[in-house]
Design a protein around this motif. Structure first.
Motif, PDB file in Angstrom:
ATOM      1  N   LEU A 194      50.963  52.199  29.849  1.00 55.44           N
ATOM      2  CA  LEU A 194      50.206  51.089  30.436  1.00 55.44           C
ATOM      3  C   LEU A 194      50.851  50.254  31.170  1.00 55.44           C
ATOM      4  CD1 LEU A 194      47.078  50.375  31.451  1.00 55.44           C
ATOM      5  CD2 LEU A 194      47.124  48.709  29.545  1.00 55.44           C
ATOM      6  N   TRP A 195      50.770  49.790  32.583  1.00 55.68           N
ATOM      7  CA  TRP A 195      51.250  48.474  33.106  1.00 55.68           C
ATOM      8  C   TRP A 195      50.128  47.583  33.499  1.00 55.68           C
ATOM      9  CZ3 TRP A 195      53.435  53.323  33.479  1.00 55.68           C
ATOM     10  CH2 TRP A 195      54.712  53.486  33.395  1.00 55.68           C
ATOM     11  N   GLY A 196      50.353  46.230  33.281  1.00 53.47           N
ATOM     12  CA  GLY A 196      49.464  45.235  33.377  1.00 53.47           C
ATOM     13  C   GLY A 196      49.696  44.155  32.532  1.00 53.47           C
ATOM     14  N   ARG A 197      49.438  42.841  32.794  1.00 53.75           N
ATOM     15  CA  ARG A 197      49.418  41.905  32.275  1.00 53.75           C
ATOM     16  C   ARG A 197      48.040  41.622  31.417  1.00 53.75           C
ATOM     17  NH1 ARG A 197      47.700  40.763  37.288  1.00 53.75           N
ATOM     18  NH2 ARG A 197      46.130  39.264  37.406  1.00 53.75           N
ATOM     19  N   LEU A 198      48.135  41.028  30.387  1.00 55.69           N
ATOM     20  CA  LEU A 198      46.604  40.823  29.298  1.00 55.69           C
ATOM     21  C   LEU A 198      45.885  39.768  30.081  1.00 55.69           C
ATOM     22  CD1 LEU A 198      47.514  41.366  25.755  1.00 55.69           C
ATOM     23  CD2 LEU A 198      45.826  42.478  27.144  1.00 55.69           C
ATOM     24  N   SER A 199      46.536  38.920  30.886  1.00 53.61           N
ATOM     25  CA  SER A 199      45.461  37.889  31.491  1.00 53.61           C
ATOM     26  C   SER A 199      44.658  38.464  32.727  1.00 53.61           C
ATOM     27  CB  SER A 199      46.684  36.834  32.428  1.00 53.61           C
ATOM     28  OG  SER A 199      47.292  37.484  33.343  1.00 53.61           O
ATOM     29  N   SER A 200      44.818  39.625  32.991  1.00 53.27           N
ATOM     30  CA  SER A 200      43.700  40.398  33.859  1.00 53.27           C
ATOM     31  C   SER A 200      42.754  40.988  33.183  1.00 53.27           C
ATOM     32  CB  SER A 200      44.550  41.737  34.542  1.00 53.27           C
ATOM     33  OG  SER A 200      43.610  42.542  35.100  1.00 53.27           O
ATOM     34  N   ILE A 201      41.227  40.773  33.530  1.00 56.90           N
ATOM     35  CA  ILE A 201      40.394  41.272  32.783  1.00 56.90           C
ATOM     36  C   ILE A 201      40.513  42.961  33.074  1.00 56.90           C
ATOM     37  CG2 ILE A 201      38.882  41.256  35.021  1.00 56.90           C
ATOM     38  CD1 ILE A 201      36.460  40.744  33.236  1.00 56.90           C
ATOM     39  N   ASN A 202      40.888  43.327  34.110  1.00 59.72           N
ATOM     40  CA  ASN A 202      40.848  44.942  34.098  1.00 59.72           C
ATOM     41  C   ASN A 202      41.872  45.694  33.241  1.00 59.72           C
ATOM     42  OD1 ASN A 202      38.889  44.798  36.262  1.00 59.72           O
ATOM     43  ND2 ASN A 202      40.468  44.351  37.861  1.00 59.72           N
ATOM     44  N   VAL A 203      43.054  44.923  32.922  1.00 56.76           N
ATOM     45  CA  VAL A 203      44.063  45.538  32.018  1.00 56.76           C
ATOM     46  C   VAL A 203      43.269  45.342  30.464  1.00 56.76           C
ATOM     47  CG1 VAL A 203      46.295  45.000  30.923  1.00 56.76           C
ATOM     48  CG2 VAL A 203      45.986  44.950  33.325  1.00 56.76           C
ATOM     49  N   ARG A 204      42.683  44.028  30.290  1.00 55.23           N
ATOM     50  CA  ARG A 204      41.870  43.773  28.928  1.00 55.23           C
ATOM     51  C   ARG A 204      40.847  44.972  28.918  1.00 55.23           C
ATOM     52  NH1 ARG A 204      42.075  38.370  30.356  1.00 55.23           N
ATOM     53  NH2 ARG A 204      39.916  38.139  31.033  1.00 55.23           N
ATOM     54  N   LYS A 205      40.155  45.470  29.650  1.00 53.49           N
ATOM     55  CA  LYS A 205      39.254  46.720  29.522  1.00 53.49           C
ATOM     56  C   LYS A 205      40.125  47.800  28.918  1.00 53.49           C
ATOM     57  CE  LYS A 205      36.801  45.791  33.853  1.00 53.49           C
ATOM     58  NZ  LYS A 205      36.566  46.484  35.138  1.00 53.49           N
ATOM     59  N   VAL A 206      41.245  48.124  29.492  1.00 49.27           N
ATOM     60  CA  VAL A 206      41.998  49.507  29.165  1.00 49.27           C
ATOM     61  C   VAL A 206      42.466  49.250  27.621  1.00 49.27           C
ATOM     62  CG1 VAL A 206      43.814  50.923  29.632  1.00 49.27           C
ATOM     63  CG2 VAL A 206      42.426  49.929  31.584  1.00 49.27           C
TER      64      VAL A 206
END
Length: 204
Positions: A4-16
């Protein structure tokens, strides 16, 4: 296989990430987006032409759009993905509503409180966001007064995006009405060990 690519500050990344933790998946993650960069590199754009996060890779298959990734992981593991056609599309409906309705209403207040310097903060934008969002949480509260989870009596993929929205809204430094049924449902999430590292994070 999974990455997975993405920062945890993103709600959309947190979902995943929350999905993976509930499913018991090993999901290595690379920070990407905002200060971390990466999303505008040719390699990343070849896999996600939108240049956004999250991005999931499963072998030679790549997938973007957070709720699609949540659905994919649940279907892949055959868990939290309703077998009944009607229940599945009930879950799909709530996931779409989260992205197209609740997120659009709540997002501006989050941006103003968390991502905007104090001297540039727009109180009117916050007030408009609150006015648009509170009836939607009241709708959720009324829905959860009738059942334990978003779709009946068991946790499904539909609960995941809503939990991340509640985490973000309740993390804002502003008062909110009492929503007892939503609060009961969210307390159940916070009691789950698999929610740690996602729903207990401060907003940024």
């Amino acid at each position: 296989m999974l990455h997975l690519w993405g920062r945890l500050s993103s709600i959309n990344v947190r979902k995943v990430v929350l999905s993976a933790q509930v499913l018991g998946l090993d999901l290595p993650r690379s920070d990407a987006g905002m200060a971390f960069g990466v999303v505008n590199t040719p390699d990343y754009r070849a896999r996600n032409p939108n240049g956004l996060v999250p991005l999931l890779q499963d072998g030679d298959f790549t997938l973007w759009e957070s709720n699609a990734i949540v659905r994919y992981l649940c279907a892949r593991e055959n868990r939290l993905y309703p077998a009944s056609l009607k229940e599945r599309f009930d879950a799909e409906r709530w996931m779409d509503w989260q992205q197209t309705t609740l997120n659009r209403a709540s997002g501006p207040a989050f941006v103003q409180w968390i991502r905007t310097p104090v001297e540039r903060r727009d109180a009117q934008a916050i007030a408009q966001s609150v006015t648009a969002t509170e009836p939607l949480f009241a709708l959720l509260d009324a829905h959860l007064a009738q059942q334990a989870f978003m779709v009946g009596d068991a946790l499904t993929m539909a609960d995941i995006p809503i939990a991340c929205e509640v985490h973000r809204w309740w993390g804002l430094p502003q008062p909110r009405p009492a929503w007892p049924h939503l609060e009961r449902w969210y307390a159940g999430w916070l009691a789950m060990p698999t929610s740690r590292g996602v729903l207990d994070l401060p907003l940024s």
